[in-house]
Design an enzyme around this catalytic site. Structure first.
Site: not given
Length: 165
Positions: A59-61, A63
Site C-alpha cells: 500500500l505504501c508503494a 501511494s
C-alpha cells in the site's frame, strides 16, 4: 495526540498534524543520494507531503506510484514522499519503478515525524510514520491535511490534488 487505526485497533500518534492555515514547521530529511532536503529548499512551490510507514509494503508503494502519476500533471508543485525507510531502499524502489516525478526522502535521522505529529506510538508499526498527506501552498501555508483513519487504506488522492487548485 491524534489517533489512527491498525487493523481496526486505535493507534495513537505522537501529536497532531499541522492545521489548515498554519505555516509548515521547518524540516530536514535525507534524499536517495544522502543529500539533505529542507523545507526552505522547496520555497516558492506548492508542496504535497505523502507520509507513510514503509515503501516495502504494497500500500505504501502504491501511494508513491499514484502520487508519481499525479505529479506528472502538476505545475509548480513538489511531491515529497517521506518515510523512515533508509534512503537506499527508497532509491532502489523509485529506480526500479521508474518514478521520477516525486522526491523520496527518509526521516531516519531527523525530527520530522515528531515535528509533524506522525510517529506511530502503538501497533506493530510503532516508531514508523502514520499514513498521512499534507498539502501546502507556495508560502508554506497548510491548505489540506489527512491523517488516514486506517493505516491499511489509501489516502484520499483526489482531495489532496484538488486542494492544489
Amino acid at each position: 495526540m491524534a489517533t489512527t487505526h491498525f487493523d481496526g485497533t486505535d493507534t495513537p500518534t505522537s501529536g497532531e498534524l499541522p492545521a489548515v492555515g498554519d505555516t509548515l514547521p521547518d524540516f530536514t530529511v535525507v534524499d536517495t543520494n544522502l543529500g539533505e532536503v529542507s523545507l526552505s529548499d522547496l520555497k516558492g512551490k506548492k508542496l504535497v507531503l505523502n507520509i507513510f510507514p514503509s515503501v516495502d509494503t504494497g500500500l505504501c508503494a502504491e501511494s508513491v506510484r499514484r502520487f508519481n502519476a499525479e505529479a506528472a500533471g502538476l505545475d509548480n508543485t513538489t511531491v515529497l514522499c517521506v518515510s523512515k525507510d533508509l534512503p537506499f531502499a527508497l532509491g532502489r524502489f523509485c529506480g526500479a519503478e521508474g518514478l521520477d516525478n516525486v522526491t523520496a526522502a527518509s526521516a531516519f535521522r531527523s525530527t520530522f515525524g515528531e515535528d509533524y505529529g506522525v510517529v506511530l506510538e502503538g501497533s506493530p508499526l510503532k516508531g514508523l510514520l502514520a499514513r498521512s498527506v499534507i498539502v501546502a501552498d507556495e508560502d508554506g501555508k497548510v491548505i489540506y491535511t489527512q491523517l488516514v483513519d486506517e493505516i491499511k487504506t489509501e489516502p484520499d488522492y483526489a482531495s489532496a490534488i484538488k486542494a492544489l487548485g
